[in-house]
Design a protein around this motif. Structure first.
Motif, PDB file in Angstrom:
ATOM      1  N   HIS A  66     102.753  23.085 -95.658  1.00 35.28           N
ATOM      2  CA  HIS A  66     101.622  22.310 -95.144  1.00 35.28           C
ATOM      3  C   HIS A  66     100.386  22.361 -96.041  1.00 35.28           C
ATOM      4  CE1 HIS A  66     104.055  22.051 -91.575  1.00 35.28           C
ATOM      5  NE2 HIS A  66     104.161  23.365 -91.593  1.00 35.28           N
TER       6      HIS A  66
ATOM      7  N   ASP B 108      97.727  21.477 -98.808  1.00 34.81           N
ATOM      8  CA  ASP B 108      97.285  20.277 -99.496  1.00 34.81           C
ATOM      9  C   ASP B 108      95.892  20.534-100.065  1.00 34.81           C
ATOM     10  OD1 ASP B 108      95.533  20.067 -97.354  1.00 34.81           O
ATOM     11  OD2 ASP B 108      96.403  18.246 -96.538  1.00 34.81           O
TER      12      ASP B 108
ATOM     13  N   GLU C 137      88.865  20.028 -88.021  1.00 32.79           N
ATOM     14  CA  GLU C 137      89.327  19.034 -88.975  1.00 32.79           C
ATOM     15  C   GLU C 137      90.843  19.144 -89.060  1.00 32.79           C
ATOM     16  OE1 GLU C 137      88.029  17.706 -93.515  1.00 32.79           O
ATOM     17  OE2 GLU C 137      87.177  19.481 -92.587  1.00 32.79           O
TER      18      GLU C 137
ATOM     19  N   THR D 218      94.248  18.157 -91.531  1.00 33.83           N
ATOM     20  CA  THR D 218      94.675  17.698 -92.853  1.00 33.83           C
ATOM     21  C   THR D 218      95.782  16.667 -92.692  1.00 33.83           C
ATOM     22  OG1 THR D 218      96.438  19.320 -93.187  1.00 33.83           O
ATOM     23  CG2 THR D 218      94.182  19.996 -93.780  1.00 33.83           C
ATOM     24  N   ALA D 219      96.102  15.975 -93.760  1.00 31.80           N
ATOM     25  CA  ALA D 219      97.159  14.967 -93.731  1.00 31.80           C
ATOM     26  C   ALA D 219      98.523  15.592 -93.439  1.00 31.80           C
ATOM     27  CB  ALA D 219      97.201  14.215 -95.054  1.00 31.80           C
ATOM     28  N   THR D 220      98.688  16.877 -93.740  1.00 36.87           N
ATOM     29  CA  THR D 220      99.972  17.546 -93.500  1.00 36.87           C
ATOM     30  C   THR D 220     100.039  18.201 -92.129  1.00 36.87           C
ATOM     31  OG1 THR D 220      99.207  19.571 -94.549  1.00 36.87           O
ATOM     32  CG2 THR D 220     100.342  17.979 -95.952  1.00 36.87           C
TER      33      THR D 220
END
Length: 125
Positions: A38, A40, A97, A99-101
């Motif tokens: 995960h 990034d 927040e 993340t994209a993953t």
């Protein structure tokens, strides 16, 4: 001095061996490396610390900010964050927040009591 603690955990609360299967095989733990898939750019930019004294610092009230990096996985076994019996600790969310993953980057500060009377669903609607 302000103390900030960054801790990596799975959805089921495991904090043992996030980096690799060989990182922390204590108590026969073989499911390490759960954080690596995960990682990034956002994660690398936002996190910088690792501390093994998390439970003691939190329960002693010595942490001013708690940052949790929650991985979208469950290991089903392993040492958990705050796995020791003790005093309830309350925190309030000050930043979040994703993340994209799928990592959740959560920042907490000491807050209200960890236990309160149930107000029912209506209190949140």
């Amino acid at each position: 001095m302000k103390v900030t603690l960054t801790q990596f955990v799975t959805l089921d609360g495991v904090s043992q061996g996030p980096g690799s299967p060989a990182e922390d095989p204590s108590d026969g733990f073989t499911r390490g490396g759960w954080l690596v898939p995960h990682l990034d750019e956002l994660f690398v930019r936002r996190t910088s610390q690792w501390m093994d004294l998390a439970d003691g610092l939190l329960l002693a009230g010595l942490v001013d900010t708690l940052r949790l990096v929650v991985a979208p996985t469950a290991t089903g076994a392993g040492r958990r964050l705050l796995d020791q019996p003790g005093t309830a600790v309350g925190f309030r969310l000050v930043r979040s927040e994703a993340t994209a993953t799928g990592l959740l980057l959560l920042e907490y500060e000491p807050g209200t009591a960890a236990v309160a009377e149930y107000q029912g669903v209506g209190a949140f609607v």
